[in-house]
Scaffold this motif. Structure first.
Motif, PDB file in Angstrom:
ATOM      1  N   HIS A 138       0.832  -1.281   0.323  1.00 55.01           N
ATOM      2  CA  HIS A 138      -0.177   0.078  -0.099  1.00 55.01           C
ATOM      3  C   HIS A 138       0.854   1.204  -0.236  1.00 55.01           C
ATOM      4  N   TYR A 139       0.371   2.384  -0.540  1.00 55.99           N
ATOM      5  CA  TYR A 139       1.121   3.664  -0.693  1.00 55.99           C
ATOM      6  C   TYR A 139       0.820   4.182   0.796  1.00 55.99           C
ATOM      7  N   PRO A 140       2.183   4.565   1.517  1.00 55.59           N
ATOM      8  CA  PRO A 140       1.925   5.344   2.728  1.00 55.59           C
ATOM      9  C   PRO A 140       1.851   6.772   2.480  1.00 55.59           C
ATOM     10  N   VAL A 141       1.446   7.350   3.760  1.00 55.89           N
ATOM     11  CA  VAL A 141       1.523   8.798   3.911  1.00 55.89           C
ATOM     12  C   VAL A 141       3.177   9.231   4.153  1.00 55.89           C
ATOM     13  N   THR A 142       3.727   8.411   4.966  1.00 55.78           N
ATOM     14  CA  THR A 142       5.109   8.497   5.123  1.00 55.78           C
ATOM     15  C   THR A 142       5.838   7.163   4.942  1.00 55.78           C
ATOM     16  N   PHE A 143       6.986   6.989   4.358  1.00 57.58           N
ATOM     17  CA  PHE A 143       7.571   5.772   4.316  1.00 57.58           C
ATOM     18  C   PHE A 143       8.202   5.293   5.859  1.00 57.58           C
ATOM     19  N   GLN A 144       8.252   6.052   6.993  1.00 57.21           N
ATOM     20  CA  GLN A 144       8.579   5.685   8.100  1.00 57.21           C
ATOM     21  C   GLN A 144       7.763   4.831   9.196  1.00 57.21           C
ATOM     22  N   VAL A 145       6.364   4.965   8.709  1.00 59.83           N
ATOM     23  CA  VAL A 145       5.312   3.896   8.950  1.00 59.83           C
ATOM     24  C   VAL A 145       4.445   3.573   7.983  1.00 59.83           C
ATOM     25  N   THR A 146       4.507   2.273   7.416  1.00 62.53           N
ATOM     26  CA  THR A 146       3.718   2.065   6.170  1.00 62.53           C
ATOM     27  C   THR A 146       2.349   1.358   6.660  1.00 62.53           C
ATOM     28  N   PRO A 147       1.263   1.560   5.805  1.00 58.71           N
ATOM     29  CA  PRO A 147       0.131   0.701   6.175  1.00 58.71           C
ATOM     30  C   PRO A 147       0.184  -0.728   5.777  1.00 58.71           C
ATOM     31  N   THR A 148      -0.712  -1.588   6.503  1.00 57.25           N
ATOM     32  CA  THR A 148      -0.687  -3.067   6.341  1.00 57.25           C
ATOM     33  C   THR A 148      -2.301  -3.338   5.942  1.00 57.25           C
ATOM     34  N   GLY A 149      -2.314  -4.406   5.352  1.00 59.43           N
ATOM     35  CA  GLY A 149      -3.658  -4.950   5.219  1.00 59.43           C
ATOM     36  C   GLY A 149      -4.552  -3.905   4.113  1.00 59.43           C
ATOM     37  N   SER A 150      -5.677  -3.636   4.736  1.00 56.43           N
ATOM     38  CA  SER A 150      -6.648  -2.832   3.729  1.00 56.43           C
ATOM     39  C   SER A 150      -6.651  -1.183   4.382  1.00 56.43           C
ATOM     40  N   GLN A 151      -5.549  -1.000   5.175  1.00 59.44           N
ATOM     41  CA  GLN A 151      -5.437   0.239   6.089  1.00 59.44           C
ATOM     42  C   GLN A 151      -5.476   1.381   4.727  1.00 59.44           C
ATOM     43  N   ASN A 152      -6.043   2.675   4.906  1.00 57.23           N
ATOM     44  CA  ASN A 152      -5.967   3.709   4.147  1.00 57.23           C
ATOM     45  C   ASN A 152      -5.489   4.955   5.139  1.00 57.23           C
ATOM     46  N   PRO A 153      -4.007   4.967   4.834  1.00 57.11           N
ATOM     47  CA  PRO A 153      -3.233   6.187   5.637  1.00 57.11           C
ATOM     48  C   PRO A 153      -3.796   7.345   5.352  1.00 57.11           C
ATOM     49  N   SER A 154      -3.745   8.152   6.824  1.00 56.75           N
ATOM     50  CA  SER A 154      -3.705   9.606   6.779  1.00 56.75           C
ATOM     51  C   SER A 154      -3.037  10.105   8.001  1.00 56.75           C
ATOM     52  N   GLY A 155      -2.730  11.363   7.686  1.00 60.12           N
ATOM     53  CA  GLY A 155      -1.734  11.973   9.042  1.00 60.12           C
ATOM     54  C   GLY A 155      -1.996  13.423   8.929  1.00 60.12           C
ATOM     55  N   VAL A 156      -1.447  14.141  10.142  1.00 66.59           N
ATOM     56  CA  VAL A 156      -1.285  15.363  10.205  1.00 66.59           C
ATOM     57  C   VAL A 156      -0.153  15.603  10.869  1.00 66.59           C
ATOM     58  N   GLN A 157       0.376  16.991  10.505  1.00 65.02           N
ATOM     59  CA  GLN A 157       1.782  17.330  11.269  1.00 65.02           C
ATOM     60  C   GLN A 157       1.687  19.039  11.568  1.00 65.02           C
ATOM     61  N   LEU A 158       2.176  19.258  12.604  1.00 62.84           N
ATOM     62  CA  LEU A 158       2.293  20.510  13.339  1.00 62.84           C
ATOM     63  C   LEU A 158       3.972  20.686  13.494  1.00 62.84           C
ATOM     64  N   GLY A 159       4.661  21.367  12.558  1.00 66.67           N
ATOM     65  CA  GLY A 159       6.118  21.625  13.035  1.00 66.67           C
ATOM     66  C   GLY A 159       6.691  22.901  12.676  1.00 66.67           C
ATOM     67  N   ILE A 160       7.924  22.974  12.988  1.00 63.94           N
ATOM     68  CA  ILE A 160       8.816  24.044  12.601  1.00 63.94           C
ATOM     69  C   ILE A 160      10.148  23.790  11.948  1.00 63.94           C
ATOM     70  N   ARG A 161      10.589  24.470  11.017  1.00 65.05           N
ATOM     71  CA  ARG A 161      11.597  24.272  10.470  1.00 65.05           C
ATOM     72  C   ARG A 161      12.541  25.481  10.386  1.00 65.05           C
ATOM     73  N   HIS A 162      13.701  25.222  10.728  1.00 66.24           N
ATOM     74  CA  HIS A 162      14.787  26.354  10.588  1.00 66.24           C
ATOM     75  C   HIS A 162      16.188  26.043  10.024  1.00 66.24           C
ATOM     76  N   ALA A 163      16.106  26.906   8.902  1.00 60.63           N
ATOM     77  CA  ALA A 163      17.219  26.925   8.125  1.00 60.63           C
ATOM     78  C   ALA A 163      18.382  27.850   8.524  1.00 60.63           C
ATOM     79  N   PHE A 164      19.811  27.203   8.394  1.00 66.18           N
ATOM     80  CA  PHE A 164      21.081  27.854   8.957  1.00 66.18           C
ATOM     81  C   PHE A 164      22.046  27.899   7.753  1.00 66.18           C
TER      82      PHE A 164
END
Length: 349
Positions: free
Chosen positions: A323-349
């Motif tokens: 199955h296609y994941p929302v992120t490769f770090q945790v992949t869906p199994t069986g008949s799962q339909n993945p979804s997800g939400v992120q709240l984050g901060i990015r700093h460039a230096f």
């Protein structure tokens, strides 16, 4: 007097044989990117994951780059880009990129681990710029490569907005085609328009039969056009062949997918993006037909610090092997339909 003359002659000879003073520089930059993440329909334990994650918009990484002017319009350059997990400070086993090259009026030539031409063609038309929840990454590239090792890449000079990229790798160096990768791309940039096309061939050792070398072919066509602060994007991708993620899974598939998206800069601080992908597999057995989308918002606290919020979901048609994941770090199994939400901060230096 004779000694003085002899010393002067020796000094002059040494200076004449020395290299001229060169100019150049080395820079260190990078990103630290962390987010709070909630995933549904991914992996075990009921498919629910709550965690802190590294790399929502960008991989957390260092970028060590440098150049030296060689004269005649030529320049030597290099990049070394190690990644790390910002949640615990552990460095990744492999660098994101590691290459050295020479460029001049005749084009760019580089050697090492680097992005494939499809990354520059299709990746440019990805509204989320290859972010963790990118539907282009998770549904279109999927097991196809966008970084390869032992690569030789040549980029032509620009001619009326046109330039080409060519790449070949030496493979695993074991006397077979395993790890070989070939790519040819053409792109056009003119005013607000970007167009790109690329075809790539990859050879992979069969993970269940080591004596067999399989191949896969991927073709990407992309386009973007800016209407003021709005930039629609389009990617069409065809795939055919053997794809593997050693040592876990491998399959033969053929089909196509299409991405339609948009980037929108409301102001310099407020930016939005959205992307929708439809995947149509010819067999619909190893891989499922599926629809996926991602929407994101970025708020610039400054030129280097960004707050972001992202939501994504993939809906599968069939209960297939992979199955296609929302992120490769945790992949869906069986008949799962993945979804997800992120709240984050990015700093460039």
């Amino acid at each position: 007097m004779k000694k003085r003359v002899l010393c002067a002659l020796l000094l002059g000879a040494m200076q004449g044989g020395a290299y001229a003073q060169s100019s150049g520089g080395v820079s260190l930059s990078g990103f630290i990117d962390l987010n709070l993440e909630q995933l549904w329909g991914s992996g075990a334990n009921g498919g629910k994951v709550t965690r802190m994650s590294s790399g929502g918009l960008n991989n957390s990484r260092f970028n060590l780059s440098g150049y030296e002017e060689l004269g005649g319009g030529n320049r030597a350059f290099f990049t070394y880009e190690p990644m790390f997990t910002a949640t615990n400070g552990v460095q990744s086993a492999q660098a994101r990129q590691s290459f050295v090259g020479i460029k001049g009026p005749w084009g760019d030539l580089s050697l090492g681990r680097q992005f494939t031409p499809s990354y520059w063609i299709a990746g440019y038309a990805d509204p989320s710029w290859a972010a963790d929840f990118s539907m282009v990454n998770n549904m279109e590239f999927f097991y196809a490569s966008y970084r390869v090792d032992n690569a030789i890449q040549y980029k032509t000079p620009s001619w009326y907005g046109l330039n080409a990229r060519f790449m070949a790798t030496t493979g695993l160096g074991d006397g077979t085609r395993a790890g070989r990768f070939y790519s040819a791309a053409l792109e056009y940039r003119g005013g607000n328009l970007f167009l790109g096309a690329v075809s790539e061939l990859q050879y992979t050792r069969d993970i269940y039969s080591a004596s067999q070398i399989r191949s896969s072919r991927d073709n990407y066509f992309s386009a973007t056009y800016k209407f003021g602060s709005v930039e629609p994007t389009l990617i069409y991708h065809t795939y055919n062949g053997y794809y593997a993620y050693p040592p876990y899974v491998a399959f033969n598939v053929r089909g196509w997918d299409i991405q339609a998206g948009v980037r929108y800069a409301l102001t310099d601080r407020h930016r939005f993006y959205a992307s929708f992908v439809h995947r149509q597999d010819d067999d619909n057995k190893a891989l499922s037909n599926a629809n996926g989308f991602v929407v994101g918002y970025m708020y610039g606290l400054s030129k280097r610090t960004t707050l972001y919020a992202t939501y994504a979901r993939v809906q599968h048609s069939n209960d297939t092997l992979v199955h296609y994941p929302v992120t490769f770090q945790v992949t869906p199994t069986g008949s799962q339909n993945p979804s997800g939400v992120q709240l984050g901060i990015r700093h460039a230096f």
